[in-house]
Scaffold this active site. Sequence first.
Site, PDB file in Angstrom:
ATOM      1  N   VAL A  12     -38.311  28.180  86.049  1.00 10.68           N
ATOM      2  CA  VAL A  12     -39.352  27.455  86.784  1.00 10.68           C
ATOM      3  C   VAL A  12     -39.507  27.975  88.208  1.00 10.68           C
ATOM      4  CG1 VAL A  12     -39.868  25.207  87.820  1.00 10.68           C
ATOM      5  CG2 VAL A  12     -39.353  25.383  85.403  1.00 10.68           C
ATOM      6  N   PHE A 153     -45.123  21.565  84.409  1.00 11.48           N
ATOM      7  CA  PHE A 153     -45.418  21.388  82.981  1.00 11.48           C
ATOM      8  C   PHE A 153     -45.493  22.701  82.217  1.00 11.48           C
ATOM      9  CE2 PHE A 153     -47.087  17.791  85.352  1.00 11.48           C
ATOM     10  CZ  PHE A 153     -46.511  16.728  84.678  1.00 11.48           C
ATOM     11  N   PHE A 253     -49.139  20.480  68.921  1.00 13.63           N
ATOM     12  CA  PHE A 253     -47.777  19.937  68.755  1.00 13.63           C
ATOM     13  C   PHE A 253     -47.630  19.123  67.479  1.00 13.63           C
ATOM     14  CE2 PHE A 253     -45.016  21.077  72.302  1.00 13.63           C
ATOM     15  CZ  PHE A 253     -45.892  21.942  72.910  1.00 13.63           C
ATOM     16  N   GLY A 261     -36.199  22.489  70.163  1.00 10.84           N
ATOM     17  CA  GLY A 261     -35.047  22.895  70.971  1.00 10.84           C
ATOM     18  C   GLY A 261     -35.533  23.182  72.377  1.00 10.84           C
ATOM     19  N   CYS A 264     -35.611  21.745  77.704  1.00 10.99           N
ATOM     20  CA  CYS A 264     -36.197  20.515  78.249  1.00 10.99           C
ATOM     21  C   CYS A 264     -36.349  19.345  77.291  1.00 10.99           C
ATOM     22  CB  CYS A 264     -37.502  20.849  78.944  1.00 10.99           C
ATOM     23  SG  CYS A 264     -37.137  21.781  80.442  1.00 10.99           S
ATOM     24  N   LYS A 267     -32.923  17.741  76.511  1.00  9.65           N
ATOM     25  CA  LYS A 267     -32.253  17.114  77.659  1.00  9.65           C
ATOM     26  C   LYS A 267     -33.093  15.969  78.245  1.00  9.65           C
ATOM     27  CE  LYS A 267     -33.424  19.872  81.744  1.00  9.65           C
ATOM     28  NZ  LYS A 267     -34.282  18.921  82.435  1.00  9.65           N
ATOM     29  N   LYS A 324     -37.757  29.268  70.659  1.00 15.01           N
ATOM     30  CA  LYS A 324     -39.162  29.492  70.337  1.00 15.01           C
ATOM     31  C   LYS A 324     -39.436  30.969  70.594  1.00 15.01           C
ATOM     32  CE  LYS A 324     -42.322  28.418  73.453  1.00 15.01           C
ATOM     33  NZ  LYS A 324     -43.183  27.728  74.420  1.00 15.01           N
TER      34      LYS A 324
HETATM   35  N1  LIG Z   1     -37.555  25.879  81.775  1.00 17.68           N
HETATM   36  C1  LIG Z   1     -38.719  25.269  81.692  1.00 17.68           C
HETATM   37  O1  LIG Z   1     -39.575  25.650  80.895  1.00 17.68           O
HETATM   38  C2  LIG Z   1     -39.039  24.100  82.556  1.00 17.68           C
HETATM   39  C3  LIG Z   1     -38.064  23.497  83.339  1.00 17.68           C
HETATM   40  N2  LIG Z   1     -38.371  22.398  84.122  1.00 17.68           N
HETATM   41  C4  LIG Z   1     -37.347  21.819  84.978  1.00 17.68           C
HETATM   42  O2  LIG Z   1     -37.147  22.691  86.089  1.00 17.68           O
HETATM   43  C5  LIG Z   1     -35.776  22.687  86.495  1.00 17.68           C
HETATM   44  C6  LIG Z   1     -35.238  24.105  86.481  1.00 17.68           C
HETATM   45  O3  LIG Z   1     -35.214  24.562  85.151  1.00 17.68           O
HETATM   46  P1  LIG Z   1     -34.991  26.104  84.790  1.00 17.68           P
HETATM   47  O4  LIG Z   1     -35.803  26.940  85.700  1.00 17.68           O
HETATM   48  O5  LIG Z   1     -35.182  26.217  83.332  1.00 17.68           O
HETATM   49  O6  LIG Z   1     -33.447  26.268  85.168  1.00 17.68           O
HETATM   50  P2  LIG Z   1     -32.598  27.624  85.317  1.00 17.68           P
HETATM   51  O7  LIG Z   1     -31.220  27.272  84.945  1.00 17.68           O
HETATM   52  O8  LIG Z   1     -33.301  28.749  84.625  1.00 17.68           O
HETATM   53  O9  LIG Z   1     -32.668  27.951  86.886  1.00 17.68           O
HETATM   54  C7  LIG Z   1     -32.035  27.200  87.870  1.00 17.68           C
HETATM   55  C8  LIG Z   1     -31.658  28.151  89.001  1.00 17.68           C
HETATM   56  O10 LIG Z   1     -31.179  27.381  90.096  1.00 17.68           O
HETATM   57  C9  LIG Z   1     -30.100  28.106  90.707  1.00 17.68           C
HETATM   58  N3  LIG Z   1     -29.289  27.164  91.504  1.00 17.68           N
HETATM   59  C10 LIG Z   1     -28.447  26.206  91.056  1.00 17.68           C
HETATM   60  N4  LIG Z   1     -27.921  25.550  92.097  1.00 17.68           N
HETATM   61  C11 LIG Z   1     -28.438  26.090  93.225  1.00 17.68           C
HETATM   62  C12 LIG Z   1     -28.294  25.831  94.618  1.00 17.68           C
HETATM   63  N5  LIG Z   1     -27.507  24.852  95.042  1.00 17.68           N
HETATM   64  N6  LIG Z   1     -28.990  26.597  95.493  1.00 17.68           N
HETATM   65  C13 LIG Z   1     -29.801  27.589  95.050  1.00 17.68           C
HETATM   66  N7  LIG Z   1     -29.984  27.875  93.747  1.00 17.68           N
HETATM   67  C14 LIG Z   1     -29.317  27.142  92.847  1.00 17.68           C
HETATM   68  C15 LIG Z   1     -29.372  28.723  89.535  1.00 17.68           C
HETATM   69  O11 LIG Z   1     -28.554  29.806  89.941  1.00 17.68           O
HETATM   70  C16 LIG Z   1     -30.558  29.143  88.648  1.00 17.68           C
HETATM   71  O12 LIG Z   1     -30.984  30.456  88.930  1.00 17.68           O
HETATM   72  C17 LIG Z   1     -35.078  21.722  85.545  1.00 17.68           C
HETATM   73  O13 LIG Z   1     -35.041  20.455  86.135  1.00 17.68           O
HETATM   74  C18 LIG Z   1     -35.984  21.701  84.336  1.00 17.68           C
HETATM   75  O14 LIG Z   1     -35.898  20.494  83.625  1.00 17.68           O
HETATM   76  C19 LIG Z   1     -39.625  21.899  84.184  1.00 17.68           C
HETATM   77  C20 LIG Z   1     -40.644  22.467  83.457  1.00 17.68           C
HETATM   78  C21 LIG Z   1     -40.436  23.609  82.596  1.00 17.68           C
HETATM   79  O1  LIG Z   2     -40.235  20.510  80.725  1.00 11.95           O
HETATM   80  C1  LIG Z   2     -40.205  21.606  80.214  1.00 11.95           C
HETATM   81  O2  LIG Z   2     -39.310  22.422  80.345  1.00 11.95           O
HETATM   82  C2  LIG Z   2     -41.297  22.073  79.323  1.00 11.95           C
HETATM   83  O3  LIG Z   2     -40.947  21.681  77.965  1.00 11.95           O
HETATM   84  C3  LIG Z   2     -41.877  22.105  76.978  1.00 11.95           C
HETATM   85  O4  LIG Z   2     -42.000  23.530  76.997  1.00 11.95           O
HETATM   86  P1  LIG Z   2     -40.968  24.509  76.238  1.00 11.95           P
HETATM   87  O5  LIG Z   2     -39.717  23.777  75.933  1.00 11.95           O
HETATM   88  O6  LIG Z   2     -40.882  25.735  77.062  1.00 11.95           O
HETATM   89  O7  LIG Z   2     -41.682  24.942  74.881  1.00 11.95           O
HETATM   90  P2  LIG Z   2     -42.593  24.187  73.797  1.00 11.95           P
HETATM   91  O8  LIG Z   2     -43.662  25.109  73.392  1.00 11.95           O
HETATM   92  O9  LIG Z   2     -42.994  22.837  74.224  1.00 11.95           O
HETATM   93  O10 LIG Z   2     -41.579  24.058  72.561  1.00 11.95           O
HETATM   94  C4  LIG Z   2     -40.434  23.224  72.624  1.00 11.95           C
HETATM   95  C5  LIG Z   2     -39.787  23.142  71.252  1.00 11.95           C
HETATM   96  O11 LIG Z   2     -40.615  22.416  70.352  1.00 11.95           O
HETATM   97  C6  LIG Z   2     -40.861  23.175  69.168  1.00 11.95           C
HETATM   98  N1  LIG Z   2     -42.213  22.851  68.671  1.00 11.95           N
HETATM   99  C7  LIG Z   2     -43.280  22.879  69.499  1.00 11.95           C
HETATM  100  C8  LIG Z   2     -44.543  22.546  69.031  1.00 11.95           C
HETATM  101  C9  LIG Z   2     -44.714  22.172  67.696  1.00 11.95           C
HETATM  102  O12 LIG Z   2     -45.827  21.847  67.205  1.00 11.95           O
HETATM  103  N2  LIG Z   2     -43.621  22.164  66.883  1.00 11.95           N
HETATM  104  C10 LIG Z   2     -42.363  22.490  67.339  1.00 11.95           C
HETATM  105  O13 LIG Z   2     -41.394  22.454  66.551  1.00 11.95           O
HETATM  106  C11 LIG Z   2     -40.706  24.622  69.602  1.00 11.95           C
HETATM  107  O14 LIG Z   2     -40.418  25.448  68.499  1.00 11.95           O
HETATM  108  C12 LIG Z   2     -39.561  24.504  70.588  1.00 11.95           C
HETATM  109  O15 LIG Z   2     -38.328  24.500  69.925  1.00 11.95           O
HETATM  110  C13 LIG Z   2     -43.263  21.505  77.310  1.00 11.95           C
HETATM  111  O16 LIG Z   2     -44.220  21.969  76.361  1.00 11.95           O
HETATM  112  C14 LIG Z   2     -43.705  21.888  78.717  1.00 11.95           C
HETATM  113  O17 LIG Z   2     -44.939  21.251  79.025  1.00 11.95           O
HETATM  114  C15 LIG Z   2     -42.627  21.440  79.711  1.00 11.95           C
HETATM  115  O18 LIG Z   2     -42.964  21.849  81.029  1.00 11.95           O
END
Ligand SMILES: NC(=O)C1=CN([C@@H]2O[C@H](COP(=O)(O)OP(=O)(O)OC[C@H]3O[C@@H](n4cnc5c(N)ncnc54)[C@H](O)[C@@H]3O)[C@@H](O)[C@H]2O)C=CC1
Ligand SMILES: O=C(O)[C@H]1O[C@H](OP(=O)(O)OP(=O)(O)OC[C@H]2O[C@@H](n3ccc(=O)[nH]c3=O)[C@H](O)[C@@H]2O)[C@H](O)[C@@H](O)[C@@H]1O
Length: 437
Positions: A12, A153, A253, A261, A264, A267, A324
């Site tokens: 993110v 999102f 969806f 999986g 997000c 969790k 995915k």
């Molecule tokens: N991965 C996704 O698709 C999405 C994630 N989110 C939310 O965004 C947040 C971040 O998720 P990700 O990017 O997937 O996590 P990530 O684990 O990929 O990245 C987190 C980063 O923060 C760094 N970090 C940890 N503690 C730190 C600190 N004290 N100072 C500086 N850097 C630090 C880590 O080294 C890591 O690079 C979570 O709350 C998640 O739920 C929201 C929407 C989409």
């Molecule tokens: O909070 C987050 O991190 C993100 O979580 C999801 O995004 P993401 O987990 O990256 O991927 P998705 O495309 O939503 O898929 C999530 C899981 O659901 C499964 N899925 C999705 C859609 C569907 O129709 N069926 C299904 O089994 C996918 O295979 C995957 O395992 C949301 O779609 C994002 O809007 C949100 O920002």
Amino acid sequence: MKRICVVGTGYVGLVSGTGLADFGNHVVCVDIDKDKIELLKKGKIPIYEPGLKEVVDRNVKAGRLRFSTDIDKAIRDSEVVFSAVGTPPGEGGEADLRAVWAVATVFAKNLDGYKVFVNKSTVPVGTGRKVYELIRELAGRDASFDVVSNPEFLREGSAVGDFLHPDRVVIGSSNPKATEIMKDVYKALYLRKTPYVETNIESAELIKYASNAFLATKITFINEIANLCDKVGADVHVVAEAMGQDGRISPKFLHPGPGYGGSCFPKDTMALVEIFKEVGIKTKVVEAVVEANEHQKALVVDRLKELIPDLKGKVIAILGLSFKPNTDDTRFSPSKVVIPLLEKEGARVQCYDPVATKDFKRDFPDLDYKKSAYDACQGADAVILMTEWNEFRGLDLEEIKKLLKSPVFLDTRNVYDPADMRERGFIYGSVGRAHIR
Ligand SMILES: NC(=O)C1=CN([C@@H]2O[C@H](COP(=O)(O)OP(=O)(O)OC[C@H]3O[C@@H](n4cnc5c(N)ncnc54)[C@H](O)[C@@H]3O)[C@@H](O)[C@H]2O)C=CC1
Ligand SMILES: O=C(O)[C@H]1O[C@H](OP(=O)(O)OP(=O)(O)OC[C@H]2O[C@@H](n3ccc(=O)[nH]c3=O)[C@H](O)[C@@H]2O)[C@H](O)[C@@H](O)[C@@H]1O
């Protein structure tokens, strides 16, 4: 346009920082992970995310995007500080907020004039207020700052497009001054008439959990309908398509599979259950979704046993380790549940994924990792397609059949046509399409 610091350069943080630079802001992305920042400084992207490198490169070249490990300086130099650190599940399923408190602490330490702390991470309702109180306590009564909630999102695999073209921008704030600053940060989207939701911090925080839990519920619902289709002779694709034609439902969806999986949905649904518990009310729906999704992952093995009843001593090819396609992320991937269950049944696994092997190896260092789908199928008694990577959509099926010891193909993503697969001589299994002949 603003001077922005993004703390946490993960999926993110890196995509958001890059996107915010693309909107014209000056952004420095920082992280405690020095290796990650070193890679980025060398022009390398530490994650697999299609299209990201091009946008990073063009913004670095334009002088709007930098990477640094000097978090203190980056905060001092910025007007707006985004916190995009991880909020993984704690032992009881609640969100672990230690990284968020750490960012709030370093923000407070470097507060040398008015700044906005923007929480981009997904955090339980009430966290924004607590962040505000912590910063106030550490920085003192006279410190000048605001805390804003701006949930994200984007989806992995299509993160760049999702960030640059969001359905809406949510800004939770208690001060109009901070709201105006956020509007300036996202001015490029504002001009494009992207819907803005301006609300209080609590609503913004809950919008994120409610959205993810709703999408997870939708998937879980169609998974259960698919399981029912298999028992009653219906085709889940036709059922889902016709359901989706109702504008109130929408076709998105509604694709059944091996359970959701990713970093997000699992969790955030668990965390939402804990949020309900904390305020003393019950959620039957979200709790049921969490439970049904675990069951759906385990069902993959039951489906396989319908095709080959005894798995003892059998070799099973697994195609797909990421949760995915188009990502190297394997957090809560269904394969992480299915592989140990297969091994428990006495089967041996040969697996392949186009990009996620390295990430998977951290939890499963000793699996038999193969170099291609064909290598994985060589000599196997069955193949399970776990992730719908494009390269698994175009498999040379005749070749696969030749390589397999017996032509058993379990397609947990319903990529292939059941009638065609059976005609080709496969013993074919799907999710909700058992009766298609
Ligand atoms: N991965 C996704 O698709 C999405 C994630 N989110 C939310 O965004 C947040 C971040 O998720 P990700 O990017 O997937 O996590 P990530 O684990 O990929 O990245 C987190 C980063 O923060 C760094 N970090 C940890 N503690 C730190 C600190 N004290 N100072 C500086 N850097 C630090 C880590 O080294 C890591 O690079 C979570 O709350 C998640 O739920 C929201 C929407 C989409
Ligand atoms: O909070 C987050 O991190 C993100 O979580 C999801 O995004 P993401 O987990 O990256 O991927 P998705 O495309 O939503 O898929 C999530 C899981 O659901 C499964 N899925 C999705 C859609 C569907 O129709 N069926 C299904 O089994 C996918 O295979 C995957 O395992 C949301 O779609 C994002 O809007 C949100 O920002």
